[in-house]
Design a protein around this motif. Structure first.
Motif, PDB file in Angstrom:
ATOM      1  N   VAL A  93       0.850  -1.195   0.000  1.00  0.00           N
ATOM      2  CA  VAL A  93       0.000   0.000   0.000  1.00  0.00           C
ATOM      3  C   VAL A  93       0.883   1.242   0.000  1.00  0.00           C
ATOM      4  O   VAL A  93       1.459   1.589   1.036  1.00  0.00           O
ATOM      5  CB  VAL A  93      -0.941   0.010   1.226  1.00  0.00           C
ATOM      6  CG1 VAL A  93      -1.829   1.248   1.198  1.00  0.00           C
ATOM      7  CG2 VAL A  93      -1.790  -1.253   1.267  1.00  0.00           C
ATOM      8  N   PRO A  94       1.054   1.904  -1.135  1.00  0.00           N
ATOM      9  CA  PRO A  94       1.837   3.140  -1.154  1.00  0.00           C
ATOM     10  C   PRO A  94       1.140   4.264  -0.385  1.00  0.00           C
ATOM     11  O   PRO A  94      -0.025   4.143  -0.007  1.00  0.00           O
ATOM     12  CB  PRO A  94       1.940   3.485  -2.652  1.00  0.00           C
ATOM     13  CG  PRO A  94       1.427   2.291  -3.381  1.00  0.00           C
ATOM     14  CD  PRO A  94       0.524   1.559  -2.455  1.00  0.00           C
ATOM     15  N   HIS A  95       1.862   5.369  -0.200  1.00  0.00           N
ATOM     16  CA  HIS A  95       1.288   6.544   0.459  1.00  0.00           C
ATOM     17  C   HIS A  95       0.418   7.303  -0.542  1.00  0.00           C
ATOM     18  O   HIS A  95       0.740   8.395  -0.997  1.00  0.00           O
ATOM     19  CB  HIS A  95       2.402   7.434   1.008  1.00  0.00           C
ATOM     20  CG  HIS A  95       3.112   6.831   2.168  1.00  0.00           C
ATOM     21  ND1 HIS A  95       4.198   5.991   2.033  1.00  0.00           N
ATOM     22  CD2 HIS A  95       2.872   6.932   3.511  1.00  0.00           C
ATOM     23  CE1 HIS A  95       4.607   5.612   3.231  1.00  0.00           C
ATOM     24  NE2 HIS A  95       3.821   6.159   4.142  1.00  0.00           N
ATOM     25  N   LEU A  96      -0.705   6.698  -0.852  1.00  0.00           N
ATOM     26  CA  LEU A  96      -1.615   7.199  -1.877  1.00  0.00           C
ATOM     27  C   LEU A  96      -3.030   7.154  -1.330  1.00  0.00           C
ATOM     28  O   LEU A  96      -3.480   6.096  -0.865  1.00  0.00           O
ATOM     29  CB  LEU A  96      -1.495   6.326  -3.136  1.00  0.00           C
ATOM     30  CG  LEU A  96      -2.444   6.618  -4.302  1.00  0.00           C
ATOM     31  CD1 LEU A  96      -2.184   8.007  -4.882  1.00  0.00           C
ATOM     32  CD2 LEU A  96      -2.275   5.562  -5.405  1.00  0.00           C
ATOM     33  N   GLY A  97      -3.725   8.281  -1.370  1.00  0.00           N
ATOM     34  CA  GLY A  97      -5.065   8.314  -0.821  1.00  0.00           C
ATOM     35  C   GLY A  97      -5.038   8.127   0.693  1.00  0.00           C
ATOM     36  O   GLY A  97      -4.114   8.546   1.387  1.00  0.00           O
TER      37      GLY A  97
END
Length: 292
Positions: A115-119
């Motif tokens: 889970v990238p630092h996105l949203g």
């Protein structure tokens, strides 16, 4: 004193419905656009570096949108950490691609959730830990007084947090051995000497190798995900994507390249909600100039 103020602010934000919290975040994001600050300065380096194909006006619009989303990230933390778990889960309005995660777990080798630092990355962890046995690495916040609040916020729906050390890594392998889910953030800067350089938006990025080592050694499928923040504070749309099989194949450098390609794919899906204010390219290859 600082931790006490932050806790009070989080409780005040948690008293707001999500639309009002996001409205407050929009105001904060507007302030970030006006006043000199670190988030804006780093974003003004990262966006032109990663999006050279955009014109200057388009780059400025992306920076503006991302700073507003950064403000929302700050202000939604009250809901995501302090609301009762079931109420928080009601903010998930849609889920796409979860069948890939279910299939991976049904195969019996466990699965790695990247889970990238996105949203709103916090809520995807809450959602998955509620539905599946899940273990994740955890680094305590710099303010030690915030540790109990953050840990409880992330563990309250069933997540198991383990320290980011050798014992924690063993716990990840053990969780995969039990056929469970392991959660990781694939876009963190690991620090000089602790990763390998692989392209991200065509820029050499010092990249973690732990996820690739887990994937190659265990054979567990890697599923990427992010929680898209819906407009108007309506909630979140979760997205899941399977990584190509090459992520499970040696050499590690190739697997890391596949991982970064998937991170880039997700960011390109929703660029305004990425954390552009993070020093993702802090470490540089020998001979390269510092960017920040």
């Amino acid at each position: 004193m600082r931790a006490r103020l932050i806790r009070r602010l989080l409780r005040a934000l948690a008293a707001l419905p999500l639309p009002l919290a996001h409205a407050a975040g929009t105001l904060i994001g507007g302030g970030l656009l006006i006043a000199p600050n670190q988030l804006r300065r780093i974003s003004e380096i990262n966006v032109p570096l990663c999006w050279p194909e955009l014109g200057a006006a388009q780059q400025r619009r992306l920076i503006r949108a991302s700073l507003i989303e950064a403000g929302k990230t700050m202000c939604e933390a009250g809901a995501l950490w302090l609301w009762p778990g079931e109420r928080t889960l009601q903010l998930v309005r849609a889920v796409s691609g979860e069948e890939h995660l279910r299939k991976a777990l049904a195969d019996g080798k466990g699965a790695i959730l990247a889970v990238p630092h996105l949203g709103a990355w916090e809520i995807i962890g809450l959602y998955c830990s509620h539905h599946y046995p899940m273990t994740s690495l955890y680094r305590p916040p710099r303010l030690a007084e915030m540790d109990a609040l953050v840990r409880h916020g992330r563990e309250r729906l069933g997540a198991r947090l383990v320290p980011a050390d050798a014992g924690g890594v063993r716990a990840l392998y053990q969780a995969l051995g039990r056929g469970e889910l392991v959660g990781m953030l694939p876009d963190q800067e690991p620090g000089a000497g602790n990763g390998v350089f692989a392209p991200l938006f065509g820029v050499p990025a010092n990249t973690m190798v732990l996820l690739s080592r887990l994937a190659v050694k265990s054979g567990a499928a890697v599923i990427f995900g992010y929680a898209e923040r819906l407009p108007g504070g309506r909630g979140y749309h979760l997205h899941f994507f399977p990584a190509p099989p090459a992520i499970n194949q040696a050499p590690i450098e190739n697997s890391v390249g596949v991982m970064n390609a998937m991170v880039e794919k997700l960011i390109r899906d929703c660029p305004r909600q990425y954390q552009w204010g993070y020093k993702r390219f802090r470490s540089r290859p020998p001979g390269d100039v510092k960017l920040y």
